[in-house]
Design an enzyme around this catalytic site. Structure first.
Site, PDB file in Angstrom:
ATOM      1  N   GLY A 184       0.780  -1.240   0.000  1.00 50.26           N
ATOM      2  CA  GLY A 184       0.000   0.000   0.000  1.00 50.26           C
ATOM      3  C   GLY A 184       0.805   1.279   0.000  1.00 50.26           C
ATOM      4  O   GLY A 184       1.692   1.452   0.800  1.00 50.26           O
ATOM      5  N   SER A 185       0.491   2.202  -0.880  1.00 48.84           N
ATOM      6  CA  SER A 185       1.213   3.461  -0.933  1.00 48.84           C
ATOM      7  C   SER A 185       0.633   4.349  -2.022  1.00 48.84           C
ATOM      8  O   SER A 185      -0.518   4.215  -2.384  1.00 48.84           O
ATOM      9  CB  SER A 185       2.698   3.201  -1.192  1.00 48.84           C
ATOM     10  OG  SER A 185       3.429   4.379  -1.028  1.00 48.84           O
TER      11      SER A 185
END
Length: 215
Positions: A184-185
């Site tokens: 996630g990012s």
């Protein structure tokens, strides 16, 4: 098809999955508990496999377009001052990736890599206003005869490792692998003022296929 960055984690997860379920079968003489343990470990295994999937993308290579470097949702389109490389105003397009998105980063244009730099930092949530400058991140700049694009991989609260394949001086092909962000990012793309933006806020895009700007 799975990304090479996931081979080790997938292997360990498979071993744990088998070990836990064999142990539960031997030690627990209760069908309901065995089914529950199997179900929980299977869901975890599926999530890991989904995260490291690496689907083939059919990039239409074109020097007059900028493609999305990652899968996700467009969360920012604004004019900002980019101070790391350009030192002038740029159009920023930010794409947020949830844990269920494909996390392969792809080169948005053809050209020469003129900058590839890693920055250690914090792990603020990816949508935090200061994440672009304070979080762990990598900055890559690719230039060709028509445009120079900076894109930045930014770690989020869950992402603890950013992988960057871009090397200064090498030639890269639009849509080819540039890196990988684990768990996630977001990715920020910085374009010249006046570039025709081809996406809108909250639009979902596919890395290597969706055209985010026209040159």
């Amino acid at each position: 098809m799975f990304h090479k960055e996931g081979y080790k984690i997938i292997s360990v997860t498979l071993v744990l999955f088998l070990g836990i379920n064999v142990a539960s079968y031997v030690a627990i003489q209760n069908d309901e508990w065995q089914i529950a343990i199997f179900s929980i470990t299977l869901i975890f295994l599926i999530l890991i496999l989904q995260f490291f999937r690496n689907p083939k993308r059919k990039t239409k290579v074109d020097d007059h377009t900028v493609v999305a470097p990652v899968d996700g949702k467009v969360v920012v389109i604004e004019e900002v001052f980019e101070k790391e490389h350009f030192n002038d105003n740029r159009l920023q397009v930010s794409i947020f990736m949830s844990p269920i998105n494909v996390h392969v980063t792809r080169h948005p244009i053809n050209g020469d890599v003129v900058l590839s730099k890693y920055h250690p930092g914090k792990y603020l949530v990816a949508w935090h206003p200061k994440a672009s400058e304070e979080n762990e991140r990598t900055t890559v700049v690719v230039k060709n005869s028509g445009i120079e694009v900076l894109y930045r991989q930014i770690a989020g609260a869950l992402a603890k490792r950013i992988v960057n394949y871009a090397k200064e001086g090498e030639k890269v092909v639009q849509g080819s692998d540039s890196g990988f962000i684990k768990f996630g990012s977001r990715v920020d793309v910085f374009l010249p003022i006046g570039t025709e933006i081809n996406v809108t806020l909250d639009q979902k895009v596919k890395g290597g296929e969706s055209i985010i700007a026209n040159v």
